[in-house]
Design an enzyme around this catalytic site. Structure first.
Site, PDB file in Angstrom:
ATOM      1  N   THR A 182      -9.130  -3.894   2.341  1.00 24.85           N
ATOM      2  CA  THR A 182      -9.875  -3.712   0.890  1.00 24.85           C
ATOM      3  C   THR A 182      -9.648  -5.055   0.149  1.00 24.85           C
ATOM      4  OG1 THR A 182      -9.780  -1.432   0.888  1.00 24.85           O
ATOM      5  CG2 THR A 182      -9.968  -2.465  -1.152  1.00 24.85           C
TER       6      THR A 182
ATOM      7  N   GLY B 238     -12.200   7.030  -0.511  1.00 24.79           N
ATOM      8  CA  GLY B 238     -10.853   6.688  -0.740  1.00 24.79           C
ATOM      9  C   GLY B 238     -10.634   6.431  -2.152  1.00 24.79           C
ATOM     10  N   ASP B 239      -9.614   5.914  -2.298  1.00 23.21           N
ATOM     11  CA  ASP B 239      -9.113   5.443  -3.651  1.00 23.21           C
ATOM     12  C   ASP B 239      -9.675   4.241  -4.219  1.00 23.21           C
ATOM     13  OD1 ASP B 239      -7.933   3.797  -1.641  1.00 23.21           O
ATOM     14  OD2 ASP B 239      -6.797   2.757  -3.288  1.00 23.21           O
TER      15      ASP B 239
HETATM   16  C1  SD4 Z   1      -9.494   3.372   1.457  1.00 20.01           C
HETATM   17  N1  SD4 Z   1      -7.803   1.925   0.420  1.00 20.01           N
HETATM   18  O1  SD4 Z   1     -10.580   3.517   1.806  1.00 20.01           O
HETATM   19  C2  SD4 Z   1      -9.249   1.985   1.143  1.00 20.01           C
HETATM   20  C3  SD4 Z   1      -8.684   1.191   2.537  1.00 20.01           C
HETATM   21  C4  SD4 Z   1      -8.286   0.073   2.311  1.00 20.01           C
HETATM   22  O2  SD4 Z   1      -7.355  -1.897   3.104  1.00 20.01           O
HETATM   23  O3  SD4 Z   1      -7.558  -0.374   1.450  1.00 20.01           O
HETATM   24  N2  SD4 Z   1      -8.179  -1.164   3.378  1.00 20.01           N
HETATM   25  O4  SD4 Z   1      -8.555   4.291   1.462  1.00 20.01           O
END
Ligand code: SD4
Length: 291
Positions: A151, A181-182
């Site tokens: 991300t 996700g977050d």
């Molecule tokens: C998630 N935090 O969807 C994201 C994935 C992520 O680097 O950070 N990938 O959970």
């Protein structure tokens, strides 16, 4: 206080961070600089975790999550959006063009078309092939530091000393349909308080959500911690709960109003980019699991 402007972003996204740095140096405000930076990765089809070229869900659909937060405390977010590449800019439009903070799925996609975004096929030949290969023995076990954790979260401090940020992702590879996700959740994937600082997260989103990680870091900085210490404490909230942290990665980066930055993660291998004084450097993050 240190010299502005400053741009920091998760992982080794050299070009994205350089782009944000250039924009800031030209006088672009923090939020627009952060968005122009993350767009480099949204448009990079070789990046399989952000924007176009992102890995699909289990059913083969690429769904993107993004949010932005501005220096005045306003924010915008889009969840689970298909067919739109520049979802960080779309999140900004939710902030500026609607009375809302979050718009999800089809509603976000339709809003995008009304805002003049063009429909794009986000599933590239390569990600389609990788997904078809995964389907041969579908097992969902997120791995540490591999390409399903990339991300891009970016924090910018502009020439006025104002802080803003953006976070954009395709989420975990081969996630369940509808999983969010977050990254697009204000306070978890990203939080800014322009009087204190900002933080962004990457890694196993479920664990960041459970501890509201980015908000936690900003509040810890409010109470006097450095960005570095605050990132460490936010990781400790996760690792002190049980031993499950051995199976996933989480990383945070943060900046405070004095322009100090910090980062911390669970496992070795996380780096972040920092642009300041015309220099764009990659910094290796300290990590929790020294075993
Ligand atoms: C998630 N935090 O969807 C994201 C994935 C992520 O680097 O950070 N990938 O959970």
């Amino acid at each position: 206080s240190s010299k502005t402007p400053i741009a920091i972003c998760t992982w080794g996204f050299v070009d994205a961070n350089a782009k944000a740095g250039e924009e800031l140096s030209k006088g672009t405000k923090a939020l627009d600089a952060a968005i122009s930076g993350v767009e480099v990765e949204e448009e990079n089809i070789k990046n399989t975790t952000v924007g176009k070229g992102g890995a699909p869900d289990r059913e083969g659909n690429v769904t993107l999550d993004a949010c932005v937060m501005d220096s005045n405390g306003d924010c915008g977010s889009v969840l689970c959006v298909e067919n739109i590449t520049n979802v960080a800019e779309l999140a900004k439009r939710v902030m500026t063009e609607t009375p809302h903070v979050i718009i999800a799925a089809k509603g976000a996609e339709e809003f995008a078309y009304r805002q003049g975004f063009k429909k794009d096929n986000l599933l590239t030949e390569n990600s389609k092939k990788a997904w078809e290969k995964w389907l041969e023995s579908p097992e969902y076990k997120p791995l540490i530091n591999i390409e399903n954790h990339d991300t891009i979260g970016m924090l910018c401090m502009d020439n006025d000393g104002d802080i803003a940020g953006a976070c954009t992702t395709s989420g975990l590879s081969y996630k369940m349909k509808g999983r969010v996700g977050d990254s697009p959740i204000i306070g978890s994937g990203l939080f800014i308080d322009n009087t204190i600082g900002g933080a962004v997260a990457t890694g196993m989103g479920e664990e960041v959500l459970k501890t509201v990680g980015s908000f936690l870091i900003v509040e810890l900085m409010r109470n006097g911690m450095s960005p570095q210490k605050a990132c460490e404490e936010a990781v400790n909230r996760i690792t002190s709960k049980n031993n499950r942290y051995k199976d996933f990665q989480i990383a945070y980066i943060a900046i405070n109003k004095a322009g100090e930055t910090g980062s911390y993660c669970i496992h070795k291998g996380f780096t972040y980019m920092k642009y300041q004084d015309g220099k764009n450097e990659q910094i290796h993050s300290d990590f929790f699991n020294k075993a």
